[in-house]
Design an enzyme around this catalytic site. Structure first.
Site, short mmCIF file in Angstrom:
data_model
loop_
_atom_site.label_atom_id
_atom_site.label_comp_id
_atom_site.label_asym_id
_atom_site.label_seq_id
_atom_site.Cartn_x
_atom_site.Cartn_y
_atom_site.Cartn_z
N GLY A 12 9.43 61.13 35.97
CA GLY A 12 9.36 62.34 35.15
C GLY A 12 8.70 63.54 35.80
CG HIS A 110 23.03 65.49 42.66
ND1 HIS A 110 23.15 64.15 42.35
CD2 HIS A 110 23.39 65.62 43.95
CE1 HIS A 110 23.57 63.50 43.43
NE2 HIS A 110 23.72 64.38 44.41
C1 GRF Z 1 15.18 63.43 40.98
O1 GRF Z 1 15.32 63.26 42.36
C2 GRF Z 1 16.41 64.04 40.42
O2 GRF Z 1 17.05 64.92 41.29
C3 GRF Z 1 17.28 62.85 40.19
O3 GRF Z 1 16.39 61.83 39.79
C4 GRF Z 1 15.09 62.09 40.26
C5 GRF Z 1 14.16 62.12 39.08
O4 GRF Z 1 12.83 62.17 39.43
N1 GRF Z 1 18.36 63.16 39.28
P1 GRF Z 1 11.72 62.39 38.31
O5 GRF Z 1 11.83 61.25 37.32
O6 GRF Z 1 11.98 63.73 37.67
O7 GRF Z 1 10.42 62.37 39.04
#
Ligand code: GRF
Length: 207
Positions: A12, A110
């Site tokens: 998160g 992404h």
């Molecule tokens: C991030 O790298 C985002 O780009 C991808 O999943 C990851 C999530 O990380 N879709 P977090 O849970 O926000 O730390």
């Protein structure tokens, strides 16, 4: 006031960036009304609760069928009177009904410059592993609207990040998050909250 529901599966950090941006006024006219995780041990739920945001788990394991799970997910989003769904590391293929009900009202982050290193199977560290394998010198992140395809929706914002010699997937992932993801995700939400975006012919126009 734009009412946002954030869907998460993991740590998160992107959720945290949105929470901080709202609190610090970089996102105006928006609030997070609910955080939904498909994993009950996702640290993102703790981040939400620490910020006083209602956080719930909708886990596939709790339902007999995929259809029941998908209906519960849609219900949890509808119940919160959601205007915008933000996917912030949500590792579930979205139900078609959800994509249809919230057409042009779902965004995703992404960790590459789409259309490179995206589509089926490209998530998490895999994206950065493939970028390093190919030897690209620049990568980055993309925020886009979600359509029925995989990473194919209209692109809202992109930010480039350099690949450095000696990078590992973990180092590159961290740089992409710090320099790109945590910036463009809040920025995109602010643009939507202020009514600045229009989708035309599959492209996003900024007014
Ligand atoms: C991030 O790298 C985002 O780009 C991808 O999943 C990851 C999530 O990380 N879709 P977090 O849970 O926000 O730390």
């Amino acid at each position: 006031m734009l009412k946002i529901t954030v869907l998460v599966s993991g740590g998160g950090t992107n959720l945290q960036a949105v929470i901080d941006s709202i609190n610090e006024g970089r996102i105006k006219d928006a609030k997070i009304v609910r955080v939904i995780s498909n994993k009950e041990d996702a640290y993102a739920l703790t981040r939400a609760r620490n910020a006083g945001i209602k956080a719930v788990t909708v886990s596939r394991k709790a339902y007999d069928t995929k259809q029941d799970f998908e209906e519960a997910l849609l219900k949890a989003i509808d119940e919160a009177d959601t205007d915008l769904v933000v996917l912030a590391g949500f590792l579930v293929v979205l139900p078609t009904k959800l994509v249809e009900s919230y057409e042009n009202r779902i965004i995703n982050i992404h960790p590459s410059l789409i259309p490179s290193f995206c589509g089926k199977g490209f998530y998490g560290l895999k994206v950065h592993e493939e970028a390093l394998k190919r030897g690209v010198k620049v990568t980055g992140a993309t925020v886009h609207f979600v359509d029925k395809g995989c990473d194919t929706g209209p692109i809202i914002l992109q930010k480039a990040v350099s690949v450095e010699e000696g990078d590992t997937p973990e180092i590159l992932q961290k740089r992409v998050m710090e320099q790109a993801e945590w910036k463009i995700m809040p920025e995109a939400i602010d643009l939507i909250a202020r009514g600045k975006l229009e989708i035309k012919d599959g492209k996003v126009l900024k007014h």
